[in-house]
Design an enzyme around this catalytic site. Structure first.
Site, short mmCIF file in Angstrom:
data_model
loop_
_atom_site.label_atom_id
_atom_site.label_comp_id
_atom_site.label_asym_id
_atom_site.label_seq_id
_atom_site.Cartn_x
_atom_site.Cartn_y
_atom_site.Cartn_z
N GLU A 149 0.86 -1.19 0.00
CA GLU A 149 0.00 0.00 0.00
C GLU A 149 0.89 1.23 0.00
O GLU A 149 1.95 1.24 0.64
CB GLU A 149 -0.91 0.03 1.23
CG GLU A 149 -1.70 1.35 1.31
CD GLU A 149 -2.86 1.35 2.28
OE1 GLU A 149 -2.82 0.56 3.23
OE2 GLU A 149 -3.79 2.15 2.07
N GLU A 195 -11.36 -3.38 3.50
CA GLU A 195 -11.88 -4.03 4.71
C GLU A 195 -13.27 -3.47 5.00
O GLU A 195 -13.48 -2.83 6.00
CB GLU A 195 -10.92 -3.89 5.89
CG GLU A 195 -10.50 -2.49 6.19
CD GLU A 195 -9.52 -2.38 7.34
OE1 GLU A 195 -8.80 -3.33 7.67
OE2 GLU A 195 -9.48 -1.29 7.92
O1 AHR Z 1 -2.19 -1.31 6.73
C1 AHR Z 1 -2.69 -0.08 7.13
C2 AHR Z 1 -4.19 -0.01 7.04
O2 AHR Z 1 -4.79 -0.89 7.92
C3 AHR Z 1 -4.77 -0.40 5.71
O3 AHR Z 1 -4.75 0.64 4.81
C4 AHR Z 1 -6.17 -0.78 6.05
O4 AHR Z 1 -6.70 -1.75 5.19
C5 AHR Z 1 -6.09 -1.24 7.49
O5 AHR Z 1 -7.01 -0.57 8.27
#
Ligand code: AHR
Length: 657
Positions: free
Chosen positions: A48, A377
């Site tokens: 990410e 999520e």
């Molecule tokens: O990994 C950091 C964050 O944690 C991600 O962006 C999210 O999917 C989760 O809440």
């Protein structure tokens, strides 16, 4: 007992503080029967753009705001003399550019200086590719470009420089190679207008190392990409995380904006620039330079199954709970089309619209996409009712694609309990579970998947990390407990198909979230203890698990602090035992092994251990504090194996002929 050699070696690793070994544990392992297939995707990576993971991180571009598209168009730039911002440039989705004009005074330089991401780093002995799209307004114009070190004696020294003549009134790309005479971590890129009269227009000002990973022009920072590849990931999930959703729908990740010519990929906000006000980074945006084509290419290079995730039409549910913030269910078609087109981009032949885009970018053969995540999520009925039409459309157009749904942000509780049956009802192939939890949770979750239904969707443990109570650091004990937990993933390989630690990267000067798997500054990177755990599991996962038990029960930290799993690797015929002693005493494990009747028994063991003090943490200045230790043993007696497993240690035993 020939394996006594192993005892000597592993006992040597035990720390002074550990207590003497308790009575031996008899561990039964049945290698005579092949157990469940371990998916090649079992251990992978989650990417990410958080903590400057993309721009300023894995993406090798060194120039911040290279197209002057930030809301503050000169953010990242110092401007002197006569510089004007214009907006009718050659790239319609990035229309801004600058015009440099003479200042009118011979001693007043018209110049641009870029600060890079926490500086423009450059290394002596390496080449850097400078490029700019430019046109002259009238006569040919000369520019001087420099990599400068502003830190020396308060004066700025040009470590590398080149002159470029802009001689065309049409927009063209001009390039120069810069080879710095010294290494600088926090340098600057500078551009001086040399002509006393001429005017010149500049757009997409770029500086890339020549030695990007695999030498690609729009490439990746080599040390960071290599660290990823070294884990031999089975799956690579991208582009996130919360950035898939966006703080609002307008800022969600839109993959179509990240393909095609890099100069024309529009800028997006990065929600991590303001999500945590105590870690505020107002210059954090997404250039899209590391886009979906580059992600697919990276997957291919690493041998990882790509797992892209698309928006389900819900803006981040943590920040938006009103229905008006989300796409109405009957208006989802453009979002569904984005998912279908993405599959076509990856897998369609070159006669299809999006397959042709892929081919035009240099990859006519399909990328072989098998998985797609829909929603990050997400939770609640609002997710389920939106996922449903995606599932129907994807099944119809691409019946072989496996769909990943969500179990929400927590590993248990109301949302989780609601979502699993709903994911089963919708026929999701996998369910993405997230757990950032403390030591106690990891210690108590060794049997988490033992009781999962074998009839429903498979598990994708898509984001997890042990967040030490009150610590949130990458200390060894957290990594050890992740290892303990991971033995339970592999023991349940019939229901757990993949797992990815998160987040992956963090810039030491620009992080929003920790712990993370790999830390870096502008020149260096460091593998954390958690990285070593991931790599050890990935490199030693085997192809089928084998039954391993203590008194008939799994070694999952229930009656002893031992967590263990066993596997067979059909690729080279080796037998693998992974064992984690989470306790404070050394352990003796007497193995009672059933060997396959037809195959030769092993006589060699490679023992790899990971052991450190609970609070030890690898840093850029001390990167090897926690590191695997390898010992090779020969002539072992396969029917008389006794292992000493020191306190607080992960050990991987790989037995071969
Ligand atoms: O990994 C950091 C964050 O944690 C991600 O962006 C999210 O999917 C989760 O809440």
């Amino acid at each position: 007992m020939k394996f006594a050699k192993a005892i000597a070696v592993t006992a040597f690793l035990s720390v002074a503080a550990s207590l003497p070994a308790a009575s031996p544990l008899t561990v039964d392992i049945d290698f005579s029967k092949k157990g469940d297939k371990i998916s090649p995707t079992m251990y992978g990576l989650f990417f990410e753009d958080i903590n400057y993971a993309a721009d300023g991180g894995l993406y090798a571009e060194k120039i911040k705001n290279r197209s002057f598209e930030y809301p503050q168009p000169f953010m990242g730039w110092n401007v002197s003399g006569n510089v004007e911002l214009l907006d009718d440039g050659p790239f319609d989705r990035n229309p801004h550019y600058v015009r440099m004009k003479p200042s009118g005074h011979p001693h007043k330089h018209t110049a641009l200086e870029n600060e890079g991401f926490f500086g423009v780093a450059a290394e002596q002995g390496k080449d850097y590719r400078f490029s700019v799209w430019a046109r002259t307004v009238d006569t040919p114009v000369k520019l001087r470009v420099e990599i400068a070190d502003p830190a020396t004696d308060g004066e700025t020294h040009a470590l590398a420089q080149a002159e470029i003549t802009i001689d065309s009134r049409d927009w063209k790309k001009y390039t120069a190679t810069l080879s710095p005479s010294a290494t600088v971590e926090k340098g600057k890129l500078r551009l001086f207008l040399l002509h006393p009269e001429g005017e010149v227009d500049l757009e997409h000002i770029s500086l890339m190392p020549a030695d990007t990973w695999k030498g690609r022009e729009n490439g990746l920072r080599a040390d960071l990409a290599q660290k990823l590849a070294d884990t031999h990931p089975g799956v690579f999930r991208f582009p996130g995380g919360c950035i898939v959703e966006g703080t609002d729908l307008a800022t969600r990740y839109q993959w179509k904006n990240t393909v095609g010519p890099v100069e024309n990929r529009p800028l997006n906000e990065n929600r991590w620039h303001y999500t945590f006000p105590h870690r505020f980074y107002p210059d954090y945006y997404q250039s899209g330079g590391l886009g979906f084509f580059e992600f697919f290419e990276l997957c291919e290079d690493m041998g990882a199954a790509p797992l892209p995730v698309v928006s389900v039409g819900l803006a981040c549910q943590f920040q938006n709970n009103a229905d008006s913030c989300h796409v109405a269910v009957d208006s989802l078609q453009p979002y569904i089309d984005d998912a279908l087109d993405l599959i076509e981009f990856a897998n369609g032949d070159t006669t299809t619209t999006w397959g042709a885009v892929r081919a035009a970018m240099g990859h006519p053969t399909p990328f072989g996409l098998r998985y797609i995540g829909v929603g990050n999520e997400q939770w609640g009925p609002e997710f389920v009712e939106r996922l449903e039409p995606f599932v129907k459309a994807i099944r119809k157009a691409w019946p072989d694609i496996l769909i990943v749904g969500s179990a929400g942000p927590s590993p248990s509780g109301k949302e989780f309990d609601y979502l699993w049956p709903e994911m089963t009802r919708l026929g999701a192939d996998l369910v993405d579970e997230h757990f950032y939890r403390n030591e106690e949770w990891f210690l108590n979750s060794g049997t988490r998947y033992d009781s999962y239904s074998r009839k429903g969707p498979k598990v994708f443990a898509g984001e997890y990390a042990c967040h030490g109570a009150g610590k949130k650091r990458n200390h060894f004990n957290a990594a050890l407990l992740e290892a303990a937990f991971m033995t339970g993933l592999e023991r349940n390989a019939d229901v757990v198909e993949m797992a990815t630690y998160a987040p992956l990267f963090a810039h030491v000067e620009g992080w929003q979230w920790r712990p993370d798997m790999i830390w870096f500054d502008n020149l260096r990177s460091v593998a954390t203890a958690s990285y070593h755990v991931q790599k050890l599991f990935s490199d030693n996962k085997g192809t089928r698990n084998a039954k391993l038990s203590i008194n008939g029960a799994p070694a999952a930290g229930v009656d002893s602090p031992l967590f263990a799993t066993a596997a067979i690797d059909d690729a080279d015929g080796s037998f693998i035992v992974k064992a984690v002693n989470t306790g404070d005493s050394d352990m003796t494990l007497d193995l009672n092994v059933k060997w396959p009747k037809k195959a030769a028994k092993p006589s060699r063991v490679t023992v790899t251990t990971l052991h450190a003090e609970a609070d030890d943490e690898n840093t850029l200045d001390n990167p090897q504090l926690v590191a695997p230790h390898v010992t090779e043993l020969t002539d072992v007696d396969p029917d008389n194996l006794s292992l000493t497993l020191p306190a607080k240690t992960l050990a991987v035993y790989r037995l071969t002929h």
